[in-house]
Design an enzyme around this catalytic site. Structure first.
Site, PDB file in Angstrom:
ATOM      1  N   LYS A  43      14.432 -15.284  -8.779  1.00 35.39           N
ATOM      2  CA  LYS A  43      14.193 -14.294  -9.841  1.00 35.39           C
ATOM      3  C   LYS A  43      13.319 -14.908 -10.923  1.00 35.39           C
ATOM      4  CE  LYS A  43      15.036 -11.253  -8.393  1.00 35.39           C
ATOM      5  NZ  LYS A  43      15.750 -10.776  -7.235  1.00 35.39           N
TER       6      LYS A  43
ATOM      7  N   ASN B 215      -2.207   2.180   5.534  1.00 40.77           N
ATOM      8  CA  ASN B 215      -1.237   1.156   5.140  1.00 40.77           C
ATOM      9  C   ASN B 215      -0.932   0.351   6.396  1.00 40.77           C
ATOM     10  OD1 ASN B 215       0.965  -0.286   4.306  1.00 40.77           O
ATOM     11  ND2 ASN B 215       2.307   1.473   3.968  1.00 40.77           N
ATOM     12  N   GLY B 216      -1.020  -0.989   6.317  1.00 39.80           N
ATOM     13  CA  GLY B 216      -0.712  -1.807   7.499  1.00 39.80           C
ATOM     14  C   GLY B 216      -1.858  -2.748   7.806  1.00 39.80           C
TER      15      GLY B 216
ATOM     16  N   TRP C 265      -2.808  -2.825  -1.639  1.00 37.48           N
ATOM     17  CA  TRP C 265      -2.405  -4.224  -1.891  1.00 37.48           C
ATOM     18  C   TRP C 265      -3.228  -5.047  -0.912  1.00 37.48           C
ATOM     19  CZ3 TRP C 265       0.300  -8.285   0.594  1.00 37.48           C
ATOM     20  CH2 TRP C 265       0.848  -9.239  -0.265  1.00 37.48           C
TER      21      TRP C 265
ATOM     22  N   LYS D 260       6.480  -4.426  -3.776  1.00 37.12           N
ATOM     23  CA  LYS D 260       7.893  -4.084  -3.640  1.00 37.12           C
ATOM     24  C   LYS D 260       8.322  -4.030  -2.185  1.00 37.12           C
ATOM     25  CE  LYS D 260      11.951  -2.774  -4.960  1.00 37.12           C
ATOM     26  NZ  LYS D 260      12.809  -3.847  -5.475  1.00 37.12           N
TER      27      LYS D 260
ATOM     28  N   CYS E 162       0.809  -1.221   0.000  1.00 39.77           N
ATOM     29  CA  CYS E 162       0.000   0.000   0.000  1.00 39.77           C
ATOM     30  C   CYS E 162       0.840   1.268   0.000  1.00 39.77           C
ATOM     31  CB  CYS E 162      -0.889   0.034   1.230  1.00 39.77           C
ATOM     32  SG  CYS E 162      -1.940  -1.383   1.408  1.00 39.77           S
TER      33      CYS E 162
ATOM     34  N   GLU F 220      19.051 -17.414  -5.519  1.00 38.85           N
ATOM     35  CA  GLU F 220      18.595 -16.109  -6.012  1.00 38.85           C
ATOM     36  C   GLU F 220      18.153 -16.210  -7.485  1.00 38.85           C
ATOM     37  OE1 GLU F 220      17.591 -13.420  -5.095  1.00 38.85           O
ATOM     38  OE2 GLU F 220      18.040 -11.879  -6.576  1.00 38.85           O
TER      39      GLU F 220
ATOM     40  N   HIS G 143      20.456 -36.780  -3.474  1.00 34.53           N
ATOM     41  CA  HIS G 143      19.689 -37.101  -2.267  1.00 34.53           C
ATOM     42  C   HIS G 143      18.200 -36.837  -2.456  1.00 34.53           C
ATOM     43  CE1 HIS G 143      23.383 -37.855  -0.135  1.00 34.53           C
ATOM     44  NE2 HIS G 143      23.858 -36.699  -0.581  1.00 34.53           N
TER      45      HIS G 143
ATOM     46  N   GLU H 278       9.640 -15.514  -9.706  1.00 38.09           N
ATOM     47  CA  GLU H 278       8.802 -14.359  -9.369  1.00 38.09           C
ATOM     48  C   GLU H 278       8.394 -13.528 -10.581  1.00 38.09           C
ATOM     49  OE1 GLU H 278      10.360 -11.178  -6.847  1.00 38.09           O
ATOM     50  OE2 GLU H 278      12.381 -11.694  -7.453  1.00 38.09           O
TER      51      GLU H 278
ATOM     52  N   ARG I 157       5.487  -0.108  -5.809  1.00 36.22           N
ATOM     53  CA  ARG I 157       5.380  -0.887  -4.577  1.00 36.22           C
ATOM     54  C   ARG I 157       4.439  -2.083  -4.738  1.00 36.22           C
ATOM     55  NH1 ARG I 157       6.683   2.691  -0.053  1.00 36.22           N
ATOM     56  NH2 ARG I 157       5.227   1.663   1.326  1.00 36.22           N
TER      57      ARG I 157
HETATM   58  C1  F6R Z   1      12.763 -10.448  -4.686  1.00 33.48           C
HETATM   59  C2  F6R Z   1      12.579  -9.373  -3.727  1.00 33.48           C
HETATM   60  C3  F6R Z   1      12.095  -9.722  -2.366  1.00 33.48           C
HETATM   61  C4  F6R Z   1      12.755  -8.810  -1.323  1.00 33.48           C
HETATM   62  C5  F6R Z   1      12.154  -9.086   0.055  1.00 33.48           C
HETATM   63  C6  F6R Z   1      12.835  -8.263   1.136  1.00 33.48           C
HETATM   64  O1  F6R Z   1      13.263  -9.981  -5.897  1.00 33.48           O
HETATM   65  O2  F6R Z   1      12.789  -8.223  -4.033  1.00 33.48           O
HETATM   66  O3  F6R Z   1      12.317 -11.055  -2.079  1.00 33.48           O
HETATM   67  O4  F6R Z   1      14.119  -9.050  -1.323  1.00 33.48           O
HETATM   68  O5  F6R Z   1      10.793  -8.790   0.046  1.00 33.48           O
HETATM   69  O6  F6R Z   1      12.730  -6.908   0.881  1.00 33.48           O
HETATM   70  P1  F6R Z   1      13.750  -5.882   1.496  1.00 33.48           P
HETATM   71  O7  F6R Z   1      15.087  -6.156   0.907  1.00 33.48           O
HETATM   72  O8  F6R Z   1      13.216  -4.530   1.129  1.00 33.48           O
HETATM   73  O9  F6R Z   1      13.738  -6.104   2.983  1.00 33.48           O
END
Ligand code: F6R
Length: 609
Positions: free
Chosen positions: A486, A99-100, A74, A604, A2, A482, A505, A489, A27
């Site tokens: 990527k 927000n929250g 969101w 985000k 949000c 990672e 395993h 997602e 976001r």
């Molecule tokens: C994946 C991604 C998320 C963030 C996670 C933590 O590409 O961006 O997995 O890494 O939500 O967010 P931050 O780094 O802002 O604490």
């Protein structure tokens, strides 16, 4: 997640509100809305489409006013439908955005229903709007600030809010507890936003509200009271010039732009490290580093993987025992506290609810020494910790983290060197060598980015698959994790990562000639072991896609595709190997036609639990 914008000015503020929302789009959201006080009554427009669509509706509705609030939502409580979109009204008197999450919304809802309030949404937010309305009705002064103060005392959970009342047409009130909120001050008005970026160009000075603060904004000024109701004087900060533009420029997506910004941001991040000294982490670092015997790193998602990578560095370079834990797990388990362990939170936003709560939990149970490694300098984590290190990647707009990750790795590597030097394990020669490697990183990153055309060819093949495996060993295992994150997602291809030695395993059972197996093959001491693991894959028909350092002697052959990277880059090799994986995810997503910068269901800055 949000986003909030609020405004009170001597001019029509509708454009500021919609432009602010546009800048908060990154976001992640699934509905949005704007409310203003127009001709003495609150009017709103809400949409379950994009902000651009909302802006058109706002124009069609001829919305205008000098005070207002706006929101990108969101969904948490209640589906993403128009009725649940903010602003939420109470009896056409109060307009509020939030927000929250309010944890005790159910008993409050029952109480307010019994008082005759009709609920029009499924949101927890509506409880706040009615509570403020009811509290105000009960108070002879009918003062909005008093009502907000009293109502907030009854809430449990995390929130940032912005609210106005029909009968107080000259002010907007904002409050925060657990979710970020910034006040922006401009020449002709004052503003609120979840993120200073929303107000760039509108406000010249900013106040980052502290936990429990309530800010009363009018055209003439900003008055802040703290959680005890006392007037609070908060530092006013000038807008930071940021040379990393938030506009897309020649790129198709922000993610692509941010991947290609990496040589520049890494150059900036390494440029300021001219020598290895605790002072890089703040004035209190020297003493703090001398008092610790281990590290406990807490983070989520991609930031967790940077922490996992750094564990290898902390133990091999600094010889300091290191534990890395997912923040949402740590915060709820009974852990054994070692007061001599330094807690390091790693986060792009510095606002991630789970990481923030894990940090507070660690402090409550007796961890004195804390360090935040964050990309947002004024974030909550940076303000709650004893030591801070700003990664300086500039705004990251794409939901999938890329440049924030590589700059986190730079910061964590510098921390490993610093602790190693303090503990007498990094000599002057080692330091000079490591600094040379760091300063050469941008050039090395450029040569990896030049591999893009070959990665596009891989992406064409990968885009037709439903599953993929990622393999790595040692310090490259978190990089495989990672890479898999990527890919899933943004392209929605199901992907999993394994340490290559773990394949036999269990996961080998799913390897067939349909399975792409993306393998990170640095020219390090584990290379021969990795080659054996690759044989295991080939023997089952698995299709290998290998990112091999020069000198590994891994050649393309039937079922084996190889992209050759430059020669092995020593301990910093993970920073180079992650880049082709970012590009692979990006191009696979492009071929599959997904919404790269705003992948479905994701946000985000994850400011709710
Ligand atoms: C994946 C991604 C998320 C963030 C996670 C933590 O590409 O961006 O997995 O890494 O939500 O967010 P931050 O780094 O802002 O604490």
């Amino acid at each position: 997640m949000c986003g909030i914008v609020g405004a009170v000015a001597q001019r029509d503020i509708v454009g500021v509100l919609t432009e602010g929302l546009r800048r908060l789009e990154y976001r992640g959201y699934d509905s949005c809305g704007v409310a203003v006080l127009q001709h003495g009554a609150p009017r709103r427009v809400r949409s379950i489409e994009r902000v651009a669509n909302l802006a058109e509706q706002v124009e069609d509705a001829r919305l205008s006013g000098t005070i207002g609030v706006a929101h990108t939502r969101w969904a948490t409580h209640g589906a993403p439908i128009t009725d649940n979109a903010h602003p939420i009204f109470s009896r056409d008197e109060i307009a509020l955005v939030h927000n929250g999450i309010i944890e005790n919304h159910e008993p409050l809802r029952d109480e307010l229903k019994a008082l005759g309030y009709a609920f029009e949404s499924d949101t927890d937010t509506e409880v706040i709007a009615h509570l403020i309305h009811h509290t105000r009705e009960e108070d002879a002064s009918r003062d909005l600030l008093t009502a907000v103060q009293r109502a907030l005392q009854r809430l449990r959970g995390a929130y940032a809010i912005a609210v106005f009342a029909k009968s107080e047409p000259d002010r907007v009130i904002g409050a925060r507890a657990g979710s970020p909120l910034v006040v922006g001050m401009g020449e002709r008005g004052n503003y609120l936003a979840s993120d200073a970026m929303a107000l760039s160009g509108t406000a010249e000075h900013f106040i980052f509200l502290e936990e429990g603060d309530i800010a009363v904004l009018s055209c003439n000024g900003v008055h802040i009271v703290d959680r005890d109701g006392a007037t609070a004087h908060r530092e006013v900060q000038a807008q930071h010039a940021n040379h990393y533009a938030t506009e897309l420029g020649p790129y198709r997506h922000y993610m692509q732009k941010e991947i290609f910004e990496q040589p520049d941001v890494v150059a900036d991040a390494t440029e300021r490290v001219r020598s290895i000294t605790p002072a890089l982490f703040g004035a209190k670092a020297q003493r703090a580093f001398s008092e610790i015997d281990s590290l406990l790193l807490l983070a989520c998602g991609t930031s967790y993987y940077s922490a996992l990578t750094a564990k290898y560095w902390f133990e091999s370079i600094a010889g300091i025992p290191t534990q890395v834990e997912i923040a949402s797990e740590y915060r709820y388990r009974e852990s054994v506290v070692n007061p001599c362990a330094m807690v390091v939170v790693v986060s792009q936003s510095g606002e991630t609810a789970d990481t923030l709560a894990a940090l507070k939990h660690a402090q409550e149970i007796g961890h004195h020494h804390t360090l935040a490694i964050c990309n947002v300098p004024h974030s909550s984590m940076m303000r709650l910790t004893e030591l801070h290190y700003s990664t300086g990647a500039g705004p990251e707009i794409g939901v999938a983290s890329t440049k924030a990750f590589t700059t986190q790795l730079v910061a964590l590597f510098v921390l490993a060197l610093t602790l190693g030097k303090e503990r007498g394990r990094v000599s002057t020669d080692d330091e000079a060598h490591a600094l040379r490697q760091l300063h050469h990183l941008p050039a090395a990153l450029n040569s990896v980015l030049a591999l893009e055309p070959q990665i596009v060819a891989w992406a064409q093949a990968l885009a037709r698959k439903d599953h993929a495996l990622f393999l790595g060993r040692g310090v490259h295992y978190p990089i495989a994790l990672e890479g898999a994150l990527k890919l899933k997602e943004i392209s929605y291809v199901h992907a999993e990562a394994y340490p290559a030695g773990e394949l036999k395993h269990g996961p080998l059972a799913i390897v067939t000639n349909e399975m792409p197996v993306i393998t990170i093959a640095p020219n390090d001491t584990l290379l021969e072991k990795l080659k054996s693991n690759m044989q295991e894959v080939r023997a089952r028909g698995g299709q290998l896609y290998v990112l091999a350092d020069a000198g590994t002697k891994i050649e393309s052959s039937d079922g084996v595709r190889v992209i050759q990277l430059p020669g092995h880059y020593g301990p910093l090799s993970p920073i180079l190997h992650v880049v082709p994986l970012q590009l692979l995810a990006y191009h696979t997503a492009c071929v599959r036609g997904t919404d790269v910068d705003k992948p479905r269901n994701l946000a985000k800055s994850v400011t709710v639990e």
